[in-house]
Design a protein around this motif. Structure first.
Motif, PDB file in Angstrom:
ATOM      1  N   ARG A 182      -7.348  -7.020 -13.295  1.00 44.52           N
ATOM      2  CA  ARG A 182      -6.136  -6.500 -12.686  1.00 44.52           C
ATOM      3  C   ARG A 182      -6.087  -4.979 -12.760  1.00 44.52           C
ATOM      4  O   ARG A 182      -5.771  -4.302 -11.800  1.00 44.52           O
ATOM      5  CB  ARG A 182      -4.945  -7.099 -13.415  1.00 44.52           C
ATOM      6  CG  ARG A 182      -3.668  -6.933 -12.686  1.00 44.52           C
ATOM      7  CD  ARG A 182      -2.535  -7.372 -13.566  1.00 44.52           C
ATOM      8  NE  ARG A 182      -1.409  -6.492 -13.313  1.00 44.52           N
ATOM      9  CZ  ARG A 182      -0.558  -6.661 -12.308  1.00 44.52           C
ATOM     10  NH1 ARG A 182      -0.698  -7.684 -11.515  1.00 44.52           N
ATOM     11  NH2 ARG A 182       0.425  -5.831 -12.103  1.00 44.52           N
ATOM     12  N   GLY A 183      -6.462  -4.472 -13.973  1.00 46.91           N
ATOM     13  CA  GLY A 183      -6.471  -3.028 -14.152  1.00 46.91           C
ATOM     14  C   GLY A 183      -7.420  -2.364 -13.182  1.00 46.91           C
ATOM     15  O   GLY A 183      -7.096  -1.364 -12.540  1.00 46.91           O
ATOM     16  N   LEU A 184      -8.603  -2.971 -13.066  1.00 40.53           N
ATOM     17  CA  LEU A 184      -9.591  -2.414 -12.145  1.00 40.53           C
ATOM     18  C   LEU A 184      -9.089  -2.448 -10.710  1.00 40.53           C
ATOM     19  O   LEU A 184      -9.227  -1.478  -9.972  1.00 40.53           O
ATOM     20  CB  LEU A 184     -10.894  -3.210 -12.255  1.00 40.53           C
ATOM     21  CG  LEU A 184     -11.818  -2.812 -13.409  1.00 40.53           C
ATOM     22  CD1 LEU A 184     -12.934  -3.815 -13.542  1.00 40.53           C
ATOM     23  CD2 LEU A 184     -12.378  -1.425 -13.175  1.00 40.53           C
ATOM     24  N   GLY A 185      -8.529  -3.573 -10.364  1.00 41.25           N
ATOM     25  CA  GLY A 185      -8.013  -3.724  -9.003  1.00 41.25           C
ATOM     26  C   GLY A 185      -6.941  -2.692  -8.720  1.00 41.25           C
ATOM     27  O   GLY A 185      -6.913  -2.063  -7.666  1.00 41.25           O
ATOM     28  N   GLU A 186      -6.098  -2.530  -9.705  1.00 42.85           N
ATOM     29  CA  GLU A 186      -5.011  -1.569  -9.591  1.00 42.85           C
ATOM     30  C   GLU A 186      -5.568  -0.182  -9.309  1.00 42.85           C
ATOM     31  O   GLU A 186      -5.130   0.543  -8.423  1.00 42.85           O
ATOM     32  CB  GLU A 186      -4.254  -1.563 -10.917  1.00 42.85           C
ATOM     33  CG  GLU A 186      -2.952  -0.886 -10.868  1.00 42.85           C
ATOM     34  CD  GLU A 186      -1.864  -1.850 -10.419  1.00 42.85           C
ATOM     35  OE1 GLU A 186      -0.724  -1.597 -10.757  1.00 42.85           O
ATOM     36  OE2 GLU A 186      -2.182  -2.847  -9.739  1.00 42.85           O
ATOM     37  N   GLU A 200      -8.401   0.561  -8.093  1.00 38.25           N
ATOM     38  CA  GLU A 200      -9.032   0.613  -6.785  1.00 38.25           C
ATOM     39  C   GLU A 200      -7.972   0.859  -5.695  1.00 38.25           C
ATOM     40  O   GLU A 200      -8.168   1.650  -4.783  1.00 38.25           O
ATOM     41  CB  GLU A 200      -9.772  -0.709  -6.541  1.00 38.25           C
ATOM     42  CG  GLU A 200     -10.684  -0.711  -5.326  1.00 38.25           C
ATOM     43  CD  GLU A 200     -11.701   0.427  -5.317  1.00 38.25           C
ATOM     44  OE1 GLU A 200     -12.265   0.726  -6.390  1.00 38.25           O
ATOM     45  OE2 GLU A 200     -11.907   1.034  -4.244  1.00 38.25           O
ATOM     46  N   LEU A 201      -6.838   0.170  -5.866  1.00 41.86           N
ATOM     47  CA  LEU A 201      -5.755   0.342  -4.902  1.00 41.86           C
ATOM     48  C   LEU A 201      -5.264   1.787  -4.891  1.00 41.86           C
ATOM     49  O   LEU A 201      -5.055   2.387  -3.839  1.00 41.86           O
ATOM     50  CB  LEU A 201      -4.588  -0.587  -5.237  1.00 41.86           C
ATOM     51  CG  LEU A 201      -4.786  -2.063  -4.915  1.00 41.86           C
ATOM     52  CD1 LEU A 201      -3.565  -2.859  -5.367  1.00 41.86           C
ATOM     53  CD2 LEU A 201      -4.988  -2.253  -3.424  1.00 41.86           C
ATOM     54  N   VAL A 202      -5.096   2.322  -6.083  1.00 41.73           N
ATOM     55  CA  VAL A 202      -4.620   3.696  -6.181  1.00 41.73           C
ATOM     56  C   VAL A 202      -5.610   4.634  -5.494  1.00 41.73           C
ATOM     57  O   VAL A 202      -5.228   5.554  -4.771  1.00 41.73           O
ATOM     58  CB  VAL A 202      -4.443   4.098  -7.655  1.00 41.73           C
ATOM     59  CG1 VAL A 202      -4.122   5.575  -7.749  1.00 41.73           C
ATOM     60  CG2 VAL A 202      -3.359   3.283  -8.293  1.00 41.73           C
ATOM     61  N   ALA A 209      -5.335  -7.812   0.230  1.00 36.36           N
ATOM     62  CA  ALA A 209      -6.647  -7.923  -0.400  1.00 36.36           C
ATOM     63  C   ALA A 209      -7.118  -9.369  -0.436  1.00 36.36           C
ATOM     64  O   ALA A 209      -8.303  -9.659  -0.282  1.00 36.36           O
ATOM     65  CB  ALA A 209      -6.591  -7.341  -1.808  1.00 36.36           C
ATOM     66  N   GLU A 210      -6.186 -10.301  -0.633  1.00 36.05           N
ATOM     67  CA  GLU A 210      -6.590 -11.696  -0.757  1.00 36.05           C
ATOM     68  C   GLU A 210      -6.759 -12.391   0.594  1.00 36.05           C
ATOM     69  O   GLU A 210      -7.609 -13.247   0.752  1.00 36.05           O
ATOM     70  CB  GLU A 210      -5.564 -12.471  -1.592  1.00 36.05           C
ATOM     71  CG  GLU A 210      -5.514 -12.083  -3.057  1.00 36.05           C
ATOM     72  CD  GLU A 210      -6.766 -12.511  -3.814  1.00 36.05           C
ATOM     73  OE1 GLU A 210      -7.372 -13.546  -3.447  1.00 36.05           O
ATOM     74  OE2 GLU A 210      -7.138 -11.797  -4.762  1.00 36.05           O
TER      75      GLU A 210
END
Lengths: 422, 455, 475, 434
Positions: free
Chosen positions: A280-284, A286-288, D390-391
């Motif tokens: 989740r942290g990584l995804g977050e 990436e989104l940022v 994303a999903e």
């Protein structure tokens, strides 16, 4: 140097005092003797320290029934909290199961937490007796927080996307009801403030808060609040005391650390514990990153032509001394402006510090009144923020619309009829 | 929390009166079969929702009355005044001289914009009298012009102005035949617009209510008043106070919000039907006894067989065995025997309510495949008896109950539209054929969506 | 509450109008016992303080002082209007509402339409405006005239166009009396067809009645009354009794009885708009529900019960009989048989002690015997007005938009063409300023188009009712 | 085909993520709602008549009936019975406290209440406020001049004490049989003594001295704490602490610092905030048209400055991402000076003490609160939108062309992604089937 020596000499008496102060300022702090025993890794010190770490690391849970957790469970939670905060010593994670072992490791962990930041203040602030009326702290973090894993949901089998639509619909209703309740709360607050005008002993507050009024209504709650306030005062005094004399504690902790490494020199054989960073942290992140990239691109698109136009225009202008002073002044002004803009998220600002509480005060427009934030100003900021977020959302939605329209084009024989209004 | 009711048109105003009268009568009825304290709390809760206090002590309905012609409003006001127990606010009426003439377009495009300001002002004044507003009841028929056209317009404005308040439209579904000739047009225009601006459409079918009057209430010559009283009973059985879940033995604060969150979160499924049990004339009531298992068994069968009342229930209908493929292709045009639900809310009132067992409603086979009973079923209850029934149960259901009537209406309107009949009456007031097409498209989707729920 | 203005043109129009005002006064007197001026009365009457000179001041509330009809009386002969002014109704009219001439139109549509039209245009307009100003909310004009004569058909249809231009929002209901086949006016086919074109183009709703049907109805009543089969006499003050009171006088003045039927039609038509009821029907709902296509606005009406006798407690069978009668051939106010033609739409306007369940029962009962156009299988509009007609427990007015109106038009066209082929009497028309021969051709072709539309609808009668393919949703 | 089933099932991992995200949002909303409900209950109670017995009125009896009328008590009923007992006990307790408080020293809260007594004969004694109340109480007395003006101070009146004791015993019996007892005693023994509403007499309230003392000590202590913290930060203690941390780190065998999950989360959060603030600033800058060349230049500088800042932020993201996978010379967070000085208002203000937020009307407060919520909600919605994008996009794009499941997916996705779930899409066949 002389000063330092003097302090060290006095440590024999100062250390227990410092530890006592620390102990009193912590929630359910153990006796100083426990600390001393922990230095020698005595088993009897361990349970109290587990308990303490648990309280310190899960402050919110402490209010609830979670304190009744079995020692093993508490230990597990402590460990995972430490892992997520990046505690480096693997010794703590490897062997200890919440029993009587490793009281020294626990002492080290506690000290690590204390050394990293204003832990005491945070703890105090979290459990602070709330006397004033506050607006809910609803920065994005609170609502968007991942929350506990969805244990209530049965997610063992694949679902239809309509379930997600259903849940999203529920969420929309909850948002709206939250707003309604909030409106009601505001109306009631405002009434209470109005009716108790002039009752507060502090001039600048003027009226009573809900907690204060409730205290007057219900003698029992009056007693409780007073008690809580007094115990908080005690802890605050202890914290102040600790702040005055903590140096001696840190010097002592050095010796604890030394004792530790001399006991178990074979550090290298320990497998390193890698901090677990959630997907989740990584995804977050990436989104940022994507967001920032998009913003950068937009900025480039607007700035570059302007720069070019500017250069062209200015080409003819003389570059006299006047111009260079003006330019300098402008540059400095912009730098200042941007610096203040940056301050809220600068790495130097401490993210661990909770937001400053706001006490709501009803004041008449005309009177100069007490100093403080004006609601109208905050509203202005919030409106701007709202507008910009809306824009972001609409951009995302129109991006999706384009994407789906492209798909629609790829399906012959079908007519897509969008909801009216688009 | 309070609910502001907007009564629109002849139907809306007549029903609105009966609803407030029923709510008031029930909450002040001495035989609630519960303690004085509880009765008082029940009364207070009902009052907070639907009435406000005026200086001389007579409760005032939280309602705004809107009609485009004065006759019905005058009649309604005087009826409420005569009751002496409650009344409407002195300045809560809006009427004009000339009705909408059964023309949806006239109500929506002429009366609506012309009187928007006055009506919205009235509503705002009523809203300001609420300490806390949960939302709006908008009572209207969908066949006529004022209720349907102006109702759709006002609902939209409420959505714009009170976006976070909830909006539930109480819609009177016209008789299959014989009220208004252009009722199918008016209906599809109303429904499609409300689907965009309302949160939930609580639908009462005149045909069903008529049958209840004839078969259950034993009324020989049925008047509109009889119909409206049955309807008011149905609404009361849903919205009178019930215990809240989180704080036991307190009355629920926001029934509208709770109901909507449970039943209508999905944008394609907003139609709700109500079923009640028992329903009977006072004479028969004296000789009847009820048990919770009996009532709930009937109610459940009413649900799954799509029966509109407790008479003539088809007991052959059973939930499909989950896992087995359905027999043949089901289509809404054929007879749907089993009524698949999306979500249901059961409301129990009366003696020994804690002994009532609602497990029968938690069978996953009752619900569409993508929603589990934990999401799809909820129950409210109170020990306080409702409206002369020692025990009673109501069911609010978001299910296929209304697909067939909807499909009929869309079909009939489409037939008429294909021949272009009556279109000129609408285009006269600025509507276009395109608007009709939009409405048809949206509703065809709703029919298809409900149709595809299963089994 | 809305108001209506009655415009009565020509001899026939004024005679019918006169009956209407008499009955309207009596109806309101019966309902309004207290003598308070209310909304219901206001729809057709002004309350005027006559002590004030001039026009008198309108009083909107309080006791009834002096009622003035919301009417404009137009005739190009003086006789009928003067008669009214000397009769019992003189107080409800005053000179400012009248337009008369002494020359008459000579049974010539062109004279009425072209000559008097342009001559009196401003004057008529002024009176109409005046009457509109007296209204709080003017909703409808009721225009009453005959089709066969000169003034009624010519000037009556002239002012229809005028109303459309001046008051586009106000509905125009036309009660048109069609000539019988053995009409004594030779030019009546010309006048009627020329007037038809105007009606088709400028009226919102036309309620055709014909003298023959009215006469037949009267004859039947006489038969029943005189035969004494049913044992009792017709109640005084009942639906068909004239303003002159005594039944026996009808033989001498058959037109009074006939006119009374038409007047009753108008009373029933407006009852639901004037009085309370559980299912109101405003006047603007009539054309909305009954007129699916702009020109097809000819509504065949029937009134029941006609033979109601002095029995107040009518058993339910009688109530149902009332519904059955409304669909029978001999209750129609024109010669037509709706049961064997195609319904486009049908309205049932019920007065008195009748409930929605009675209505529904009867619709269910009658429906199978009636044929409706495929796209309007359930084309019923209903209303329940709680105030019954004077002296009766209940009554029913049925309005049918039905292809059965077509034979009347076909016959009219035939009679027109018989004359027109010979160019008979044409010169009387063509010598009128502004009248051209083209008008005849246009009028008859307009009528033919109308007839053709009915023909096309009739053609669908034999076809099975089928659903049109719907929009198909892809899932 | 009408009525055809058109189920489209999401893959497991997608299901899990989406459901967990939405459920998480739902839970946090529900929690917030519960908090609000709690404080609403308190506020509402304050605005009603202050009548201690009333506040827990309906519960006991209801439960009693619930318990007794059940034929066979199940677990639920037993639990309710237990709750009932607790409630009754609590009622007794509270009443004791209340009556004691009423008797003992008439805490200020009840003083004004006692002023409300109007019953003729017994009133004078009660209407008298205790002398220690000062100006507020005397103000109250003057409003009740009808019966209070000439009566001498009777706070030591033995008769009064006697009656108070009487009150207490009556209240006790009342507590044992709540329903009946209250009705019997209410008119006789506690005649409207508790009829106090905030609306009418709220301004007479005064905070107890003990509380005032404690509260002012409290705010002083907080202020001291923040000032000491600020001054300490540069000192020797800080150095020692840093040293300790380094040593601990070194001893653990991990030479450098890796970002922890909490830090990554916090960093991501703050970068998100940065991004939105920067965007906001850019929009503000672009929305005002420069009127002269100076402004034009300024605008250009701002935009370029923003570009640089965004660049920095991006760099930070990259460093973070890299440090999660490989060893990098770390950022070692140590205690930092708090920013108390930067937004210091008055002398009593400090980082830890509450700042005043001044509002002037109910409407304004409501607007403020609503906006705050809206912003939070938009934040959440944007987050969910991104997660959904994303999903769902990969799913939509990989589906084989055509086919009903894909349509179902597309329709639902359209509604969620493009309409915020509020509206839906209709897909019609071009050729009507017959």
């Amino acid at each position: 140097m002389g000063r330092r020596r003097r302090r060290v000499e006095g440590a024999a008496r100062a250390l227990p005092e410092a530890i006592a102060a620390l102990s009193r300022s912590l929630p359910a702090g153990p006796s100083p003797e426990i600390f001393r025993r922990a230095k020698f890794d005595r088993p009897e010190a361990a349970p109290a320290l587990w308990q303490l770490l648990f309280r310190v690391l899960t402050p919110l849970a402490a209010n609830n029934a979670v304190t009744d957790l079995a020692p093993e469970a508490q230990a597990r939670m402590v460990k995972s909290a430490l892992v997520s905060q990046g505690y480096p010593r693997s010794a703590l994670f490897q062997s200890l199961e919440g029993g009587s072992q490793g009281s020294r490791e626990l002492l080290l962990a506690l000290s690590w937490l204390l050394a990293r930041g204003p832990l005491l203040e945070q703890l105090l602030a979290q459990t602070r007796v709330q006397l004033g009326d506050e607006l809910p702290q609803c920065e994005g973090e609170t609502l968007a927080s991942p929350g506990p894993p969805a244990h209530r949901m049965e997610t063992e089998r694949p679902t239809d996307l309509r379930l997600v639509e259903w849940l999203m619909g529920k969420l929309r209703f909850r948002w709206r009801r939250l707003i309604s309740s909030q409106q009601e709360q505001c109306a009631l607050l405002s009434k209470i403030h109005l009716y108790t005008r002039g009752c507060h002993s502090q001039q600048r507050l003027g009226h009573l808060s809900v907690a204060e009024t409730e205290m007057l209504r219900d003698p029992e709650s009056s007693r409780q609040i007073l008690q809580a306030l007094e115990s908080e005062n005690n802890r605050l005094e202890a914290a102040l005391e600790w702040r005055r004399c903590e140096l001696v504690f840190w010097q002592w902790m050095d010796t604890v650390l030394d004792a530790c490494s001399s006991d178990s020199p074979a550090v290298t054989s320990q497998p390193t514990v890698l901090p677990v960073i959630s997907e989740r942290g990584l995804g977050e992140l990436e989104l940022v990153k994507q967001e920032l990239r998009a913003l950068q691109e937009e900025l480039r698109e607007v700035a570059e032509p302007r720069r070019a136009a500017w250069e062209a225009q200015v080409g003819g202008l003389g570059r006299g001394p006047d111009w260079s002073t003006t330019r300098k002044a402008l540059q400095e002004a912009v730098e200042r402006e941007l610096a203040t803009l940056q301050s809220p998220w600068e790495p130097s600002s401490n993210p661990a510090q909770p937001q400053r509480p706001l006490r709501l005060v009803r004041s008449k427009d005309e009177s100069p009144g007490p100093q403080g934030l004006k609601a109208a100003e905050v509203i202005g900021t919030l409106r701007a923020q709202e507008a910009s977020l809306k824009k972001v959302l609409h951009q995302l939605q129109s991006q999706c619309r384009q994407e789906l329209a492209r798909l629609a084009g790829a399906l012959p024989g079908l007519i897509w009829i969008m909801a009216p209004g688009h | 929390m309070s609910i502001v009711t907007v009564q629109l048109g002849q139907c809306g105003n007549q029903i609105g009166f009966e609803v407030f009268d029923a709510l008031f009568r029930d909450s002040h009825c001495s035989q609630g079969l519960c303690s004085k304290r509880e009765n008082e709390a029940y009364q207070a809760s009902c009052k907070e929702r639907f009435f406000r206090e005026e200086e001389n002590g007579v409760p005032v309905a939280r309602a705004v009355l809107v009609d485009m012609e004065p006759k019905v409003i005058n009649q309604t006001l005087s009826k409420a005044g005569q009751s002496g127990r409650w009344k409407y606010g002195q300045h809560s009426c809006f009427c004009q001289k000339q009705g909408s003439g059964n023309n949806w377009a006239y109500g929506y495009s002429v009366h609506g914009p012309k009187h928007e300001e006055s009506i919205m002002n009235l509503i705002q004044k009523e809203v300001e009298k609420c300490d806390s507003l949960s939302g709006f009841f908008i009572i209207m028929s969908m066949a006529g012009g004022t209720g349907s056209g102006l109702g759709a317009f006002i609902t939209q404005k409420l959505q714009d102005q009170y976006s976070s308040s909830l909006k539930m439209n109480q819609i009177i579904w016209p008789y299959g035949t014989g009220e208004v000739i252009v009722q199918n047009y008016n209906s599809i225009l109303t429904l499609s617009h409300l689907y965009r601006s309302s949160d939930a459409l609580l639908i009462h079918e005149n045909d069903a209510v008529h049958k209840i009057c004839a078969k259950r209430m034993n009324i020989k010559q049925i008047s509109f008043r009889d119909l409206n009283q049955v309807l008011a009973h149905q609404l009361g059985s849903v919205f009178q106070p019930t215990y809240s879940e989180d704080v036991s033995f307190h009355y629920r604060r926001d029934p509208l919000g709770d109901l909507m969150e449970h039943l209508v979160p999905h944008p394609e499924f907003k139609m709700l039907g109500v079923r009640n049990i028992p329903q009977m004339s006072e004479n028969s009531l004296a000789y009847s006894t009820f048990t919770w298992p009996g009532l709930l068994k009937h109610l459940r069968q009413m649900l799954i067989s799509g029966a509109k009342m407790e008479e003539g229930i088809d007991w052959q209908v059973r939930p499909p065995f989950s896992g087995l493929p359905p027999l043949g292709k089901m289509s809404v045009h054929k007879d749907l025997h089993f009524n698949t639900s999306i979500a249901n809310l059961v409301i129990l009132r009366g003696k020994d309510v804690q002994t009532a067992d609602v497990e029968g409603f938690k069978d996953p086979a009752l619900y569409t495949s993508w929603l589990e009973p934990v999401h799809a079923f909820s129950m409210w209850k109170t020990q306080r008896a409702f409206d002369k029934y020692e025990k009673s149960a109501a069911l609010v259901s978001n299910s296929q109950l209304l697909v067939k009537p909807l499909d009929m209406i869309v079909g009939k309107a489409w037939n008429m539209f294909a021949s272009k009949a009556y279109i000129h009456q609408y285009t006269k007031f600025g509507m276009e054929e395109e608007d009709f097409l939009d409405s048809f498209t949206l509703l065809e989707q709703v029919v298809a969506s409900y149709g595809s729920l299963g089994p | 509450m809305t108001q209506s203005v009655v415009v009565q043109v020509g001899q026939c129009g004024n005679q019918v109008g006169c009956c209407f005002w008499d009955l309207a006064l009596r109806e309101h007197a019966a309902v309004n016992q207290k003598g308070i001026y209310d909304d219901a009365i206001s729809s057709f009457f002004r309350n005027v303080d006559t002590r004030v000179a001039g026009d008198g001041v309108s009083i909107s509330k309080g006791r009834i002082s002096s009622l003035k009809a919301r009417a404009v009386l137009i005739d190009m002969e003086e006789g009928v209007v003067n008669g009214i002014l000397q009769g019992p109704l003189r107080d409800v009219f005053d000179n400012k509402q009248l337009i008369t001439d002494i020359s008459g139109s000579g049974n010539n549509w062109a004279v009425g339409h072209k000559v008097f039209g342009s001559l009196y245009r401003e004057q008529i307009l002024e009176k109409l405006r005046k009457s509109a100003e007296h209204c709080d909310c003017l909703q409808s004009f009721f225009i009453i005239h005959s089709m066969g004569g000169g003034t009624g058909s010519g000037l009556g249809t002239f002012l229809l166009k005028m109303l459309e231009d001046e008051f586009p929002e106000v509905y125009r209901f036309v009660t048109a009396v069609y000539p019988s086949s053995e009409d004594d006016v030779i030019t009546s086919p010309y006048n009627s067809v020329l007037a038809m074109k105007e009606l088709s183009e400028h009226a919102d709703c036309v309620l055709p009645v014909d003298n023959q049907s009215l006469f037949d109805i009267i004859s039947k009543i006489d038969l029943v009354v005189n035969s004494g089969k049913l044992g009792t006499t017709v109640k005084p003050k009942s639906l068909v009794t004239s303003n002159m009171g005594a039944v026996t006088k009808r033989h001498k003045k058959p037109f009074d009885a006939m006119n009374n039927i038409v007047a009753n039609l108008l009373l029933s038509l407006t009852s639901s708009a004037r009085f309370e009821g559980s299912l109101n029907m405003d006047l603007n709902e009539i054309s909305m529900n009954l007129v699916p296509f702009p020109q097809l606005h000819y509504l065949v009406s029937s009134l029941t019960p006609l033979y109601t006798l002095a029995d107040v407690h009518i058993p339910p069978r009688r109530l149902d009989q009332m519904f059955s009668d409304a669909f029978s051939k001999d209750h129609q106010l024109i010669q037509a048989d709706p049961r064997h033609s195609l319904y486009l739409a049908c309205a049932l306007i019920v007065r008195g002690d009748v409930q929605i369940s009675d209505l529904r029962r009867n619709i269910e009962r009658l429906k199978p015997a009636l044929q409706f156009v495929s796209w309007n299988q359930e084309g019923w509009k209903t209303s329940l007005c709680s105030v019954p007609p004077v002296g009766h427990p209940h009554s029913l007015l049925a309005l049918a938009n039905n292809t059965c109106v077509k034979p009347t038009f076909v016959e009219l066209r035939e009679r027109f063409l018989r004359l027109y082929k010979k160019k008979a009497h044409l010169h009387h028309y063509l010598q009128v300023d502004g009248m051209e021969e083209g008008a005849f051709a246009e009028a008859v072709s307009s009528l033919s188009v109308l007839i053709q539309e009915y023909n096309e609808l009739d053609a669908t009668k034999s076809m099975p009712v089928q659903d049109v393919p719907r929009l198909s949703v892809a899932m | 085909m009408l009525g055809a089933k058109a189920d489209y099932l999401l893959p497991m991992d997608c299901t899990r993520r989406l459901v967990a995200e939405v459920q998480g949002a739902l839970d946090s909303c529900a929690e917030r709602q519960r908090q609000l409900e709690r404080s609403l209950r308190v506020s509402r109670r304050l605005l009603q008549v202050w009548e201690p017995a009333r506040t827990l009125a309906p519960e006991p009896e209801t439960k009693e009936e619930a318990a007794t009328s059940a034929c066979t008590p199940n677990a639920q009923d037993l639990k309710e019975l237990e709750l009932l007992t607790q409630a009754l006990e609590k009622a007794v307790r509270v009443r004791k406290v209340v009556s004691k408080a009423g008797q003992r020293d008439r805490t200020p809260s009840l003083t004004s209440a006692s002023n409300a007594v109007t019953s003729g004969a017994t009133a004078p004694a009660r209407s008298q406020a205790p002398s220690q109340l000062g100006s507020h109480a005397s103000g109250a007395r003057s409003t009740k001049a009808v019966q209070g003006a000439t009566v001498p101070d009777q706070s030591a009146d033995p008769e009064r004490r006697l009656r108070s004791r009487g009150d207490r015993t009556q209240m006790k019996t009342g507590a044992q049989a709540p329903g009946l007892g209250d009705q019997q005693t209410a008119p006789a023994a506690v005649p409207r003594a508790t009829e106090f509403t905030l609306k009418e007499k709220g301004t007479l309230l005064q905070l107890p001295v003990a509380f005032r003392k404690a509260a002012s000590l409290n705010s002083r202590l907080w202020a001291q704490l923040s000032s000491i913290q600020a001054s300490d930060s540069a000192g020797i203690t800080r150095a020692t602490k840093t040293e300790f941390l380094h040593k601990l780190q070194a001893a653990s065998g991990l030479p450098s610092h890796r970002p922890s999950a909490a830090e990554v989360g916090a960093q991501a959060q703050s970068l998100r905030k940065a991004c939105s603030l920067l965007r906001l600033h850019m929009q503000k800058e672009l929305s005002t048209a420069p009127t002269d060349w100076m402004q034009e230049y300024r605008c250009l500088l701002v935009l370029e400055g923003l570009q640089t800042i965004v660049g920095h932020c991006l760099h930070r993201v990259q460093v973070l991402q890299a440090s999660m996978t490989e060893q990098l010379p770390g950022l070692c967070p140590v205690e930092k000076p708090t920013q108390s000085s930067s937004h210091c208002g008055g002398e009593t203000d400090s980082a830890w003490s509450p700042q005043l937020l001044l509002y002037s009307s109910t409407k304004e407060l409501q607007t403020l609160a609503t906006l705050k919520l809206r912003v939070a909600m938009l934040d959440q919605q944007i987050h969910l939108e991104k997660v959904l994008m994303a999903e769902l996009f990969p799913l939509i794009n990989t589906q084989e062309a055509g086919g009903p499941p894909r349509l179902a997916l597309c329709r639902a996705a359209y509604s969620l992604l493009c309409e915020g779930g509020e509206h839906f899409l209709t897909v019609l066949r071009d050729d009507p089937i017959d």
